[in-house]
Write an enzyme that holds these catalytic residues in place. Sequence first.
Site, mmCIF file in Angstrom:
data_model
loop_
_atom_site.group_PDB
_atom_site.id
_atom_site.type_symbol
_atom_site.label_atom_id
_atom_site.label_comp_id
_atom_site.label_asym_id
_atom_site.label_seq_id
_atom_site.Cartn_x
_atom_site.Cartn_y
_atom_site.Cartn_z
ATOM 1 C CE LYS A 24 -2.213 0.348 3.684
ATOM 2 N NZ LYS A 24 -2.159 1.082 4.869
ATOM 3 N NE ARG A 99 -5.378 3.199 12.692
ATOM 4 C CZ ARG A 99 -4.567 2.303 12.163
ATOM 5 N NH1 ARG A 99 -5.027 1.089 11.926
ATOM 6 N NH2 ARG A 99 -3.318 2.595 11.887
#
Length: 232
Positions: A24, A99
């Site tokens: 990523k 998150r």
Amino acid sequence: MVQEIGAGFVPGPVLLLGAPGVGKGTQAQRLMELWGIPQISTGDLIRDNIRLGTVIGKRFKELVDAGIYVPDEVVNQMVADRTAERDCERGFILDGYPRTLGQAEWLDSFLLTKHGEAGLPLVAVSVQVRYDELLRRVTGRRVGPGSKRIYNIYTNPPVSPGVCDVDGEPLVQRPDDTEEVFAERMRVFGEQTAPVIDHYRDLGRFEEVDGEQAVEVVTEQIVAALRRLRTR
């Protein structure tokens, strides 16, 4: 090819998702170079605010030092302050945030309030790699302590087993690159990310790409996915 499919495209706010080891960070760097937009890491924001002694940084440090859970509103405010900076006008790449479902819902509301209906909403792209392949990538990683060069005993080994090509020092395995640590990180990632993925999938703002291909191909797939998401 990436330059061609990315030319003239305004990405807007992007959430790049991926488990530990999917690459990523590499993809975020390539997208930053392609579009000239920043990557926003909440970990970096926290460290920078603490180092600079900002109001938010002091508050964060007080909570952490006291062993108190940092409430979403503190993290949200850091993100709000950073995304207000000029380099975020054409978009940004979020890393490590949101998150939780609560953070995702707050961010959607914040962007709508900030830019109105005409603004680009956050879209999410997840880089997918099989568990076994991720495990191989992570547990096979070795580092030259002096040179800082990174190897992988399976996919990118040194010329001489166990020693750095640059200075001949013995390679080391980072404490976080063990199977036990990786399994725990994957468990936490799954628990935290699943509600966020469901949220953006339900809104029609989520796509997945295959991360087991060449780096350049993965970048092309991410750009193509973002183009599709922006035309819906």
